[in-house]
Design an enzyme around this catalytic site. Structure first.
Site, PDB file in Angstrom:
ATOM      1  N   GLU A   1       0.648  -1.140   0.065  1.00 19.62           N
ATOM      2  CA  GLU A   1      -0.103   0.036   0.168  1.00 19.62           C
ATOM      3  C   GLU A   1       0.700   1.295  -0.204  1.00 19.62           C
ATOM      4  OE1 GLU A   1      -2.145   0.765   3.731  1.00 19.62           O
ATOM      5  OE2 GLU A   1      -1.013  -0.959   4.562  1.00 19.62           O
TER       6      GLU A   1
ATOM      7  N   HIS B   1     -10.359   4.493   2.848  1.00 21.16           N
ATOM      8  CA  HIS B   1      -9.667   3.822   3.827  1.00 21.16           C
ATOM      9  C   HIS B   1      -9.952   2.090   3.727  1.00 21.16           C
ATOM     10  CE1 HIS B   1      -7.400   2.678   7.650  1.00 21.16           C
ATOM     11  NE2 HIS B   1      -6.451   3.712   7.163  1.00 21.16           N
TER      12      HIS B   1
END
Length: 109
Positions: A72, A101
């Site tokens: 990520e 998120h």
């Protein structure tokens, strides 16, 4: 130049098979004095964003395949606390974005 947009980072990953130089991992940031609860990344590592750490895909929202791993990277970070924008990329170069998120993902490459 700081590269931290969805398209900018995705294009860089495809071209160079690594994150741009303005990315550091959470452990690298911590070694510089970053404390997530303080939102102090811009103070201890000016111009840097968090990226390169493993994303576990525990919820299974991204496609799995034998041997595939995910990583990520924060997107659109400027200063203060990290936002909800993330780019998630696989070891075989699938690239997804999330702006909430990790609740939802959209493939961009």
């Amino acid at each position: 130049a700081v590269i931290n947009t969805f398209d900018g980072v995705a294009d860089y990953l495809i071209r160079y098979k690594r994150l741009p130089d303005n990315y550091i991992t959470k452990s690298q940031a911590s070694a510089l004095g970053w404390v997530a609860s303080k939102g102090n990344l811009a103070e201890v590592a000016p111009g840097k964003s968090i990226g390169g750490d493993v994303f576990s895909n525990r919820e299974g929202r991204l496609p799995s395949a034998s041997g595939r791993t995910w990583r990520e990277a924060d997107i659109n970070y400027v200063s203060g606390f990290r936002n909800a924008d993330r780019l998630v990329y696989s070891s075989d170069w699938l690239i997804y974005k999330t702006t909430d998120h990790y609740a939802t993902f959209a493939r961009i490459r």
